[in-house]
Design a protein around this motif. Structure first.
Motif, PDB file in Angstrom:
ATOM      1  N   ASN A  70       0.827  -1.440   0.126  1.00  0.00           N
ATOM      2  CA  ASN A  70       0.113  -0.057   0.063  1.00  0.00           C
ATOM      3  C   ASN A  70       0.898   1.428  -0.031  1.00  0.00           C
ATOM      4  OD1 ASN A  70      -2.853  -0.943   0.438  1.00  0.00           O
ATOM      5  ND2 ASN A  70      -1.796  -2.089   1.955  1.00  0.00           N
ATOM      6  N   CYS A  71       2.098   1.207   0.462  1.00  0.00           N
ATOM      7  CA  CYS A  71       2.851   2.488   0.553  1.00  0.00           C
ATOM      8  C   CYS A  71       4.165   2.286  -0.175  1.00  0.00           C
ATOM      9  CB  CYS A  71       3.127   2.743   1.932  1.00  0.00           C
ATOM     10  SG  CYS A  71       1.907   2.161   3.344  1.00  0.00           S
ATOM     11  N   ARG A  73       4.828   2.039  -3.293  1.00  0.00           N
ATOM     12  CA  ARG A  73       4.885   2.506  -4.559  1.00  0.00           C
ATOM     13  C   ARG A  73       5.330   4.013  -4.652  1.00  0.00           C
ATOM     14  NH1 ARG A  73      -0.739   2.081  -3.845  1.00  0.00           N
ATOM     15  NH2 ARG A  73      -1.976   4.056  -4.114  1.00  0.00           N
ATOM     16  N   CYS A  74       5.117   4.841  -3.358  1.00  0.00           N
ATOM     17  CA  CYS A  74       5.510   6.106  -3.273  1.00  0.00           C
ATOM     18  C   CYS A  74       6.709   6.273  -2.111  1.00  0.00           C
ATOM     19  CB  CYS A  74       4.187   7.171  -2.649  1.00  0.00           C
ATOM     20  SG  CYS A  74       3.003   7.140  -3.902  1.00  0.00           S
ATOM     21  N   HIS A  75       6.462   5.478  -1.205  1.00  0.00           N
ATOM     22  CA  HIS A  75       7.627   5.553  -0.052  1.00  0.00           C
ATOM     23  C   HIS A  75       8.756   4.757  -0.453  1.00  0.00           C
ATOM     24  CE1 HIS A  75       5.445   8.576   2.330  1.00  0.00           C
ATOM     25  NE2 HIS A  75       4.268   7.801   2.085  1.00  0.00           N
ATOM     26  N   PRO A  86       8.537  11.211   1.457  1.00  0.00           N
ATOM     27  CA  PRO A  86       9.341  11.200   2.354  1.00  0.00           C
ATOM     28  C   PRO A  86       9.932   9.625   2.863  1.00  0.00           C
ATOM     29  CG  PRO A  86       7.608  12.555   2.932  1.00  0.00           C
ATOM     30  CD  PRO A  86       7.203  12.015   1.869  1.00  0.00           C
ATOM     31  N   PHE A 101       1.904   9.726  12.141  1.00  0.00           N
ATOM     32  CA  PHE A 101       1.219   8.547  11.345  1.00  0.00           C
ATOM     33  C   PHE A 101      -0.161   8.786  11.282  1.00  0.00           C
ATOM     34  CE2 PHE A 101      -0.336   4.490  11.293  1.00  0.00           C
ATOM     35  CZ  PHE A 101       0.653   3.929  10.070  1.00  0.00           C
ATOM     36  N   ARG A 104      -1.478  11.546   8.981  1.00  0.00           N
ATOM     37  CA  ARG A 104      -1.756  11.222   7.620  1.00  0.00           C
ATOM     38  C   ARG A 104      -2.503  10.237   7.347  1.00  0.00           C
ATOM     39  NH1 ARG A 104       1.030  15.119   4.742  1.00  0.00           N
ATOM     40  NH2 ARG A 104       2.907  15.537   5.883  1.00  0.00           N
ATOM     41  N   MET A 105      -2.936   9.233   7.899  1.00  0.00           N
ATOM     42  CA  MET A 105      -3.476   8.041   7.926  1.00  0.00           C
ATOM     43  C   MET A 105      -4.863   8.837   7.778  1.00  0.00           C
ATOM     44  SD  MET A 105      -1.935   5.318   7.238  1.00  0.00           S
ATOM     45  CE  MET A 105      -0.290   6.624   6.763  1.00  0.00           C
ATOM     46  N   ALA A 109      -2.200  13.456   2.071  1.00  0.00           N
ATOM     47  CA  ALA A 109      -1.402  14.883   1.994  1.00  0.00           C
ATOM     48  C   ALA A 109      -2.109  15.552   0.676  1.00  0.00           C
ATOM     49  CB  ALA A 109      -0.122  14.587   1.812  1.00  0.00           C
ATOM     50  N   LYS A 116      -1.299  14.200  -2.922  1.00  0.00           N
ATOM     51  CA  LYS A 116      -0.229  13.612  -3.322  1.00  0.00           C
ATOM     52  C   LYS A 116      -0.147  12.371  -2.388  1.00  0.00           C
ATOM     53  CE  LYS A 116       1.926  17.109  -5.246  1.00  0.00           C
ATOM     54  NZ  LYS A 116       2.276  17.001  -6.547  1.00  0.00           N
ATOM     55  N   MET A 117      -0.984  12.047  -1.253  1.00  0.00           N
ATOM     56  CA  MET A 117      -1.152  10.815  -0.623  1.00  0.00           C
ATOM     57  C   MET A 117      -2.607  10.550  -0.184  1.00  0.00           C
ATOM     58  SD  MET A 117       0.662   9.752   2.772  1.00  0.00           S
ATOM     59  CE  MET A 117      -0.177   8.799   3.904  1.00  0.00           C
ATOM     60  N   PHE A 120      -6.130   6.698   4.165  1.00  0.00           N
ATOM     61  CA  PHE A 120      -6.034   5.286   4.461  1.00  0.00           C
ATOM     62  C   PHE A 120      -7.247   4.969   5.552  1.00  0.00           C
ATOM     63  CE2 PHE A 120      -2.183   5.579   1.786  1.00  0.00           C
ATOM     64  CZ  PHE A 120      -2.425   4.408   1.157  1.00  0.00           C
TER      65      PHE A 120
HETATM   66  C1  HEC Z   1       0.402   8.204  -4.025  1.00  0.00           C
HETATM   67  C2  HEC Z   1       1.839   8.186  -3.290  1.00  0.00           C
HETATM   68  C3  HEC Z   1       1.671   7.857  -1.512  1.00  0.00           C
HETATM   69  C4  HEC Z   1       1.182   6.729  -1.132  1.00  0.00           C
HETATM   70  C5  HEC Z   1       0.737   5.473  -1.964  1.00  0.00           C
HETATM   71  C6  HEC Z   1       1.511   6.705   0.472  1.00  0.00           C
HETATM   72  N1  HEC Z   1       2.102   8.013   0.607  1.00  0.00           N
HETATM   73 FE1  HEC Z   1       2.536   8.695   2.564  1.00  0.00          FE
HETATM   74  N2  HEC Z   1       3.147  10.608   1.787  1.00  0.00           N
HETATM   75  C7  HEC Z   1       3.202  10.554   0.127  1.00  0.00           C
HETATM   76  C8  HEC Z   1       3.582  12.136  -0.163  1.00  0.00           C
HETATM   77  C9  HEC Z   1       3.895  12.873  -1.351  1.00  0.00           C
HETATM   78  C10 HEC Z   1       4.150  12.735   1.423  1.00  0.00           C
HETATM   79  C11 HEC Z   1       4.474  14.035   1.963  1.00  0.00           C
HETATM   80  C12 HEC Z   1       3.431  15.050   1.837  1.00  0.00           C
HETATM   81  C13 HEC Z   1       4.207  16.335   2.468  1.00  0.00           C
HETATM   82  O1  HEC Z   1       5.143  16.745   1.795  1.00  0.00           O
HETATM   83  O2  HEC Z   1       3.450  16.709   3.194  1.00  0.00           O
HETATM   84  C14 HEC Z   1       3.709  11.485   2.382  1.00  0.00           C
HETATM   85  C15 HEC Z   1       3.780  11.801   3.638  1.00  0.00           C
HETATM   86  C16 HEC Z   1       3.765  10.464   4.631  1.00  0.00           C
HETATM   87  C17 HEC Z   1       3.897  10.682   6.118  1.00  0.00           C
HETATM   88  C18 HEC Z   1       4.403  11.791   7.043  1.00  0.00           C
HETATM   89  C19 HEC Z   1       6.006  11.901   6.628  1.00  0.00           C
HETATM   90  C20 HEC Z   1       6.757  13.022   7.212  1.00  0.00           C
HETATM   91  O3  HEC Z   1       7.889  13.021   7.265  1.00  0.00           O
HETATM   92  O4  HEC Z   1       6.096  14.319   7.345  1.00  0.00           O
HETATM   93  C21 HEC Z   1       3.701   9.496   6.581  1.00  0.00           C
HETATM   94  C22 HEC Z   1       3.953   9.121   7.971  1.00  0.00           C
HETATM   95  C23 HEC Z   1       3.445   8.745   5.625  1.00  0.00           C
HETATM   96  N3  HEC Z   1       3.331   9.370   4.339  1.00  0.00           N
HETATM   97  C24 HEC Z   1       2.822   7.382   5.638  1.00  0.00           C
HETATM   98  C25 HEC Z   1       2.379   6.611   4.630  1.00  0.00           C
HETATM   99  C26 HEC Z   1       1.866   4.907   4.731  1.00  0.00           C
HETATM  100  C27 HEC Z   1       1.759   4.283   6.003  1.00  0.00           C
HETATM  101  C28 HEC Z   1       1.413   4.603   3.739  1.00  0.00           C
HETATM  102  C29 HEC Z   1       0.676   3.421   3.303  1.00  0.00           C
HETATM  103  C30 HEC Z   1      -0.453   2.969   3.972  1.00  0.00           C
HETATM  104  C31 HEC Z   1       1.372   5.749   2.655  1.00  0.00           C
HETATM  105  N4  HEC Z   1       2.163   7.022   3.316  1.00  0.00           N
HETATM  106  C32 HEC Z   1       1.236   5.718   1.329  1.00  0.00           C
HETATM  107  C33 HEC Z   1       2.780   9.950  -0.856  1.00  0.00           C
HETATM  108  C34 HEC Z   1       2.390   8.680  -0.651  1.00  0.00           C
END
Ligand code: HEC
Length: 142
Positions: A70-71, A73-75, A86, A101, A104-105, A109, A116-117, A120
């Motif tokens: 789930n995550c 592909r971006c992270h 990030p 955490f 964000r869930m 974002a 961008k995110m 969930f």
């Molecule tokens: C489509 C792309 C994408 C997916 C899929 C995604 N993320 Fe993200 N996530 C991002 C982006 C882009 C940011 C940064 C946003 C910003 O700059 O504020 C982010 C930020 C975060 C942050 C905050 C990090 C920080 O340093 O502030 C967390 C925690 C996070 N994601 C967890 C997850 C988790 C856990 C999953 C899966 C369940 C997930 N992400 C899925 C794109 C994604």
């Protein structure tokens, strides 16, 4: 005048959301993969404030698979980010990281009206999300 402008920009933001959601769907991008949480203590609907599974080997294992589906592909696979999002190895440990955490869930974002995110919350169970958090914390680096 001011009022009308505000309303118009609100509509543009809404349009941005619709477009972002549409294009993400077009790529089959927001299809969440369920996380099987058998064996983890059930948590109910209310968010708990701190990771209830911190350090739990079984939760970390579940979380690794949930993260990769789930995550990653971006992270990044194994949480090593290629720069698209990030690098979560540096997410703070403990309660501070737990707060980021959950935030964000629940809210994803959205930057300049572009998602961008994805959110969930409601797509993956709270148990599944804390398992993912456990995996993230297990890979923490300073
Ligand atoms: C489509 C792309 C994408 C997916 C899929 C995604 N993320 Fe993200 N996530 C991002 C982006 C882009 C940011 C940064 C946003 C910003 O700059 O504020 C982010 C930020 C975060 C942050 C905050 C990090 C920080 O340093 O502030 C967390 C925690 C996070 N994601 C967890 C997850 C988790 C856990 C999953 C899966 C369940 C997930 N992400 C899925 C794109 C994604």
């Amino acid at each position: 005048m001011r009022r009308i402008k505000t309303a118009a920009s609100g509509a543009l933001v809404a349009l941005g959301f619709a477009l972002a959601a549409g294009s993400a769907l077009g790529h089959g991008d927001v299809q969440p993969q369920p996380v099987k949480t058998d064996g983890l203590k059930p948590l109910g609907a209310e968010w708990v404030a701190e990771n209830p599974y911190k350090g739990d080997a079984h939760a970390i294992q579940i979380g690794a698979s949930g993260f990769n589906q789930n995550c990653a592909r971006c992270h990044g696979l194994e949480m090593i980010s290629g720069g698209l999002a990030p690098d979560l190895r540096y997410l703070p440990q403990g309660k501070e990281g737990d707060e980021y955490f959950v935030e964000r869930m629940r809210h994803g974002a959205v930057i300049n009206g572009v998602t961008k995110m994805p959110v969930f919350e409601g797509l993956i169970s709270q148990e599944g999300l804390w398992a993912i958090r456990s995996y993230i914390e297990s890979k923490h680096e300073e």
